[in-house]
Design a protein around this motif. Structure first.
Motif, mmCIF file in Angstrom:
data_model
loop_
_atom_site.group_PDB
_atom_site.id
_atom_site.type_symbol
_atom_site.label_atom_id
_atom_site.label_comp_id
_atom_site.label_asym_id
_atom_site.label_seq_id
_atom_site.Cartn_x
_atom_site.Cartn_y
_atom_site.Cartn_z
ATOM 1 N N VAL A 109 -6.697 17.951 64.608
ATOM 2 C CA VAL A 109 -6.713 16.795 65.499
ATOM 3 C C VAL A 109 -5.565 17.023 66.478
ATOM 4 O O VAL A 109 -4.411 17.104 66.073
ATOM 5 N N THR A 110 -5.892 17.162 67.762
ATOM 6 C CA THR A 110 -4.863 17.477 68.745
ATOM 7 C C THR A 110 -4.180 16.216 69.258
ATOM 8 O O THR A 110 -4.766 15.137 69.276
ATOM 9 N N SER A 111 -2.959 16.396 69.678
ATOM 10 C CA SER A 111 -2.130 15.292 70.177
ATOM 11 C C SER A 111 -2.497 14.966 71.615
ATOM 12 O O SER A 111 -2.865 15.844 72.390
ATOM 13 N N GLY A 112 -2.330 13.692 71.967
ATOM 14 C CA GLY A 112 -2.497 13.257 73.351
ATOM 15 C C GLY A 112 -1.155 13.270 74.055
ATOM 16 O O GLY A 112 -0.246 14.007 73.677
ATOM 17 N N THR A 113 -1.011 12.419 75.052
ATOM 18 C CA THR A 113 0.202 12.414 75.866
ATOM 19 C C THR A 113 0.931 11.077 75.776
ATOM 20 O O THR A 113 0.373 10.080 75.329
ATOM 21 N N LEU A 114 2.170 11.086 76.211
ATOM 22 C CA LEU A 114 2.999 9.890 76.322
ATOM 23 C C LEU A 114 3.188 9.653 77.817
ATOM 24 O O LEU A 114 3.783 10.481 78.513
ATOM 25 N N ASP A 115 2.637 8.541 78.332
ATOM 26 C CA ASP A 115 2.623 8.289 79.770
ATOM 27 C C ASP A 115 3.194 6.917 80.104
ATOM 28 O O ASP A 115 3.184 6.014 79.270
ATOM 29 N N ILE A 116 3.627 6.774 81.354
ATOM 30 C CA ILE A 116 4.108 5.488 81.858
ATOM 31 C C ILE A 116 3.448 5.235 83.214
ATOM 32 O O ILE A 116 3.304 6.148 84.023
ATOM 33 N N ALA A 117 3.034 3.992 83.430
ATOM 34 C CA ALA A 117 2.458 3.564 84.705
ATOM 35 C C ALA A 117 3.299 2.412 85.241
ATOM 36 O O ALA A 117 3.648 1.495 84.495
ATOM 37 N N GLY A 145 6.236 -6.348 88.521
ATOM 38 C CA GLY A 145 4.836 -6.017 88.241
ATOM 39 C C GLY A 145 4.766 -5.305 86.904
ATOM 40 O O GLY A 145 5.788 -4.908 86.338
ATOM 41 N N ASN A 146 3.565 -5.149 86.384
ATOM 42 C CA ASN A 146 3.402 -4.585 85.040
ATOM 43 C C ASN A 146 3.833 -3.127 84.953
ATOM 44 O O ASN A 146 3.449 -2.301 85.786
ATOM 45 N N VAL A 147 4.619 -2.857 83.925
ATOM 46 C CA VAL A 147 4.991 -1.503 83.529
ATOM 47 C C VAL A 147 4.294 -1.266 82.193
ATOM 48 O O VAL A 147 4.396 -2.103 81.293
ATOM 49 N N THR A 148 3.576 -0.146 82.057
ATOM 50 C CA THR A 148 2.814 0.122 80.841
ATOM 51 C C THR A 148 3.104 1.516 80.311
ATOM 52 O O THR A 148 3.024 2.503 81.055
ATOM 53 N N VAL A 149 3.431 1.589 79.033
ATOM 54 C CA VAL A 149 3.563 2.863 78.325
ATOM 55 C C VAL A 149 2.319 3.030 77.472
ATOM 56 O O VAL A 149 1.926 2.110 76.747
ATOM 57 N N THR A 150 1.699 4.203 77.557
ATOM 58 C CA THR A 150 0.548 4.535 76.726
ATOM 59 C C THR A 150 0.917 5.759 75.897
ATOM 60 O O THR A 150 1.171 6.835 76.446
ATOM 61 N N ASP A 151 0.979 5.557 74.590
ATOM 62 C CA ASP A 151 1.346 6.633 73.661
ATOM 63 C C ASP A 151 0.086 7.120 72.967
ATOM 64 O O ASP A 151 -0.390 6.512 72.023
ATOM 65 N N GLY A 152 -0.456 8.217 73.458
ATOM 66 C CA GLY A 152 -1.670 8.797 72.879
ATOM 67 C C GLY A 152 -1.378 9.996 72.001
ATOM 68 O O GLY A 152 -2.279 10.775 71.703
ATOM 69 N N ARG A 153 -0.123 10.141 71.556
ATOM 70 C CA ARG A 153 0.246 11.314 70.750
ATOM 71 C C ARG A 153 -0.312 11.247 69.340
ATOM 72 O O ARG A 153 -0.471 12.273 68.696
ATOM 73 N N GLY A 154 -0.617 10.040 68.864
ATOM 74 C CA GLY A 154 -1.202 9.916 67.531
ATOM 75 C C GLY A 154 -0.265 10.310 66.407
ATOM 76 O O GLY A 154 -0.712 10.856 65.403
ATOM 77 N N SER A 158 15.112 0.297 98.250
ATOM 78 C CA SER A 158 15.614 1.102 97.142
ATOM 79 C C SER A 158 14.400 1.617 96.365
ATOM 80 O O SER A 158 13.252 1.271 96.686
ATOM 81 N N THR A 159 14.631 2.400 95.353
ATOM 82 C CA THR A 159 13.574 2.882 94.472
ATOM 83 C C THR A 159 14.032 2.670 93.039
ATOM 84 O O THR A 159 15.156 3.030 92.680
ATOM 85 N N ILE A 160 13.150 2.084 92.229
ATOM 86 C CA ILE A 160 13.405 1.925 90.791
ATOM 87 C C ILE A 160 12.623 3.024 90.081
ATOM 88 O O ILE A 160 11.410 3.180 90.317
ATOM 89 N N THR A 161 13.307 3.761 89.228
ATOM 90 C CA THR A 161 12.681 4.864 88.499
ATOM 91 C C THR A 161 12.612 4.509 87.014
ATOM 92 O O THR A 161 13.612 4.111 86.428
ATOM 93 N N HIS A 162 11.424 4.668 86.438
ATOM 94 C CA HIS A 162 11.210 4.497 84.994
ATOM 95 C C HIS A 162 10.901 5.865 84.395
ATOM 96 O O HIS A 162 10.157 6.645 84.986
ATOM 97 N N SER A 163 11.440 6.129 83.215
ATOM 98 C CA SER A 163 11.148 7.365 82.484
ATOM 99 C C SER A 163 10.870 7.011 81.033
ATOM 100 O O SER A 163 11.489 6.096 80.487
ATOM 101 N N VAL A 164 9.952 7.745 80.397
ATOM 102 C CA VAL A 164 9.669 7.533 78.984
ATOM 103 C C VAL A 164 9.803 8.859 78.253
ATOM 104 O O VAL A 164 9.377 9.905 78.743
ATOM 105 N N ALA A 165 10.445 8.815 77.109
ATOM 106 C CA ALA A 165 10.620 10.016 76.277
ATOM 107 C C ALA A 165 10.622 9.602 74.830
ATOM 108 O O ALA A 165 10.909 8.488 74.483
#
Length: 175
Positions: free
Chosen positions: A36-44, A69-78, A168-175
């Motif tokens: 079963v392969t892993s998915g990705t960890l993403d942010i929108a 506005g909405n910030v969404t993290v999708t963790d598909g790594r399983g 300005s610019t707001i930067t989001h990062s997910v790890a």
């Protein structure tokens, strides 16, 4: 003395069935696997631009704020690994520079996230907007999960700021 051998019809039938279906001479096992392969960890994040509001020229400091506005993290790594979202901004530029790194100059107010799947997501407010620091942290993760929140961004405009548009610019990062 003669002995008579009596064979039960049930035993005779079982013997006939056994003879009709021969047993293999040997048997061997074959290991079987599946991956079963892993998915990705993403942010929108919102694509913007987002308007924080309007302030009139003043000799006194003023604060403007708005939801980003909405910030969404999708963790598909399983898996079971948690994740952390950090955020930061750069100084606002326009007719002059408005700092986002001085204490009290700016903030990112983080509400509780709406979570699907299995994860405990804990918010953290960010003040000031620079340097980058965590705004959401997921622990107790088990499998696929996602989290969505809508932060409020605040900026203090200093007294005697020059009239004009600042950005300005707001930067989001997910790890």
């Amino acid at each position: 003395m003669r002995r008579t051998l009596v064979i039960s019809p049930l035993i005779a039938g079982a013997a006939a069935v056994t003879l009709a279906f021969p047993v293999p001479a040997t048997a061997a096992d074959t290991p079987v696997t599946v991956q079963v392969t892993s998915g990705t960890l993403d942010i929108a994040v919102p694509t913007g631009p987002v308007n924080l509001g309007t302030a009139s020229v003043s000799g006194s400091a003023q604060t403007v704020s708005s939801q980003l506005g909405n910030v969404t993290v999708t963790d598909g790594r399983g898996g079971t690994a948690g994740w952390t979202v950090t955020a930061n901004a750069v100084d606002f530029t326009g007719p002059q520079t408005i700092s986002v790194s001085a204490p009290g100059s700016s903030s990112y107010d983080t509400p509780q996230a709406s979570v699907s799947g299995t994860a405990t997501v804990t918010p953290s407010d960010l003040e000031p907007l620079y340097p980058a620091n965590p705004v959401q942290t997921a622990t107790a993760v088990n499998g696929i999960n996602s989290a969505t929140w809508n932060p409020t961004i605040s900026l203090t405009i200093p007294g005697n700021a020059l009239a004009g548009t600042y950005s300005s610019t707001i930067t989001h990062s997910v790890a």
